[in-house]
Write an enzyme that holds these catalytic residues in place. Structure first.
Site, short mmCIF file in Angstrom:
data_model
loop_
_atom_site.label_atom_id
_atom_site.label_comp_id
_atom_site.label_asym_id
_atom_site.label_seq_id
_atom_site.Cartn_x
_atom_site.Cartn_y
_atom_site.Cartn_z
CG HIS A 313 -12.93 -4.83 67.26
ND1 HIS A 313 -12.38 -4.01 66.30
CD2 HIS A 313 -12.05 -4.84 68.29
CE1 HIS A 313 -11.21 -3.56 66.72
NE2 HIS A 313 -10.99 -4.04 67.94
CG ASP A 371 -10.82 -6.29 75.16
OD1 ASP A 371 -9.64 -6.17 75.52
OD2 ASP A 371 -11.38 -5.52 74.36
#
Length: 436
Positions: A313, A371
């Site tokens: 991320h 996700d």
């Protein structure tokens, strides 16, 4: 003896033979920023920061993230507490209104959500004229812009109507538009919202009910959907939120700004990531026989075709706090649905365990993000892959609205207009066409 005054922090910038001092601002949680508002005026220089990874665009009191410690808070509340104790609309109220609602405020907010859940009947014609296979995100963004033709907008200086009506109208109608866009894509009749159902129950009912299928939302599925929407409700100055603020800085309406945010979210590197994770897992099962070691080895060799989606991320350098909640919720959901032995879920768990045990992933802080498990859960709910990003948009809508309002009310904000460093040809003489 009078106490010494604390000297404000500053950073000294030296260029050539001159120096300038710029103040250091300190946020509530101790993060620091150098205020370079006057840099170009003083020095003639601009900063170059591709992707704005080191640049703060605003002061904001909505969301705080500490990527090194894995912290996410909305208006001071930890994401873990909000996920455990709230439903999605409570978090939406918190983000937009700045506080958690009391019982009276909650009842009023819920009543407004119910009252504004329908869309204008004339808008049905828009749906009917889209091609059957139109992507739901394309329909969603276009329909949001269309709302401005049917309903009042927030004006620059004055509100035509109370903000809670404008907000609940958009929150409620976007859910209806999303469900209608799905029904249009599969050729089934639209299902209208019901005053007897909650926000998430209504969405699921509008998605899966039909004249030949009596549907009643499973409470475990409803709770899971609430949690996933909460996890996506806001995430500071991400790509789509920055777009919403940027478009809004031009004086554009809330509807136009949100439509732009939806288009930004559509990108596979942003809101489309959970769909990419599910497709990756299915491809590993299909092409690699589910052999995780082979996939990890290819990823370590930086084979672009073997990139592990859902890992790493931009902000978090540790485990994404939302991913922990998403994983736990996903496991409970699939157990409830009798899908705990689902090969995609089992592959995801094995892939996570083996990747996190690898020094390659540890050294690069490549941990699962939010996700990684949400797409698996949506798939188990029966939601098609092209609707995953639509659900992301539903969840992110309160954050977009909150940032649009904050940006509009900020007295120091200006129209967004980044600088650049030009690296094209220098001045050239013009040559007429017959001499070229």
């Amino acid at each position: 003896m009078s106490p010494k005054k604390k000297v404000p922090e500053s950073v000294r910038f030296t260029y050539g033979r001159q120096s300038w001092s710029y103040p250091v601002l300190t946020g509530t949680e101790g993060e620091k920023a150098v205020d370079i508002t006057e840099l170009r005026r003083d020095t003639g220089l601009v900063t170059l920061d591709p992707g704005f990874v080191n640049s703060g665009a605003c002061l904001s009191d909505i969301t705080f993230i500490d990527g090194e410690k894995g912290v996410l808070r909305h208006r001071g509340y930890a994401i873990e507490d909000l996920a455990e104790h709230c439903v999605f609309l409570e978090v939406a109220y918190l983000l937009i209104m700045g506080k958690l609602p009391d019982r009276k405020e909650w009842q009023s907010f819920s009543d407004l959500m119910n009252r504004h859940s329908m869309i204008h009947e004339d808008m049905r014609d828009f749906f009917l004229n889209y091609p059957e296979q139109a992507h739901p995100m394309a329909v969603l963004s276009a329909m949001v812009v269309s709302l401005s033709s049917f309903y009042p907008e927030i004006e620059q200086e004055d509100l035509k109507e109370p903000i809670d009506i404008t907000v609940t109208r958009l929150l409620s109608k976007l859910r209806t538009i999303a469900a209608f866009s799905y029904k249009k894509s599969i050729g089934e009749p639209f299902v209208y919202p019901s005053r007897r159902l909650t926000y998430c129950e209504n969405f699921l009912n509008m998605m899966f009910s039909s004249p030949v299928n009596d549907y009643w939302p499973d409470p475990v599925v409803v709770r899971a959907l609430n949690l996933f929407l909460i996890l996506h409700a806001d995430h500071e100055q991400n790509c789509s939120t920055s777009v919403v603020r940027f478009v809004g800085s031009a004086g554009s309406s809330l509807y136009a700004s949100i439509a732009a945010g939806i288009c930004a979210l559509w990108g596979p590197l942003h809101g489309g990531a959970n769909q990419a994770v599910t497709e990756m897992l299915e491809r590993i099962l299909r092409e690699d026989g589910g052999k995780v070691d082979r996939v990890i080895d290819r990823a370590k060799k930086k084979d672009p075709r073997a990139r592990l989606m859902g890992f790493g991320h931009r902000i978090y350098k540790t485990y994404d706090p939302r991913a922990r909640i998403a994983k736990e919720t996903c496991m409970k959901l699939l157990a409830r649905l009798g899908m705990q032995n689902d090969p995609v879920l089992q592959l995801a768990v094995e892939l996570e365990e083996k990747a996190l045990a690898e020094p390659y992933f540890q050294e690069r802080a490549l941990y699962p993000n939010v996700d990684f498990y949400t797409g698996i859960a949506y798939r188990a709910m029966g939601i098609p892959a092209n609707m995953f990003t639509v659900l992301f948009a539903l969840g992110r809508l309160p954050g977009w609205i909150a940032h649009w309002l904050e940006n509009r009310r900020d007295p120091v904000q200006k129209i967004g207009r980044p600088r650049q460093v030009y690296n094209g040809p220098a001045l050239r003489p013009f040559v007429p066409m017959d001499q070229r």
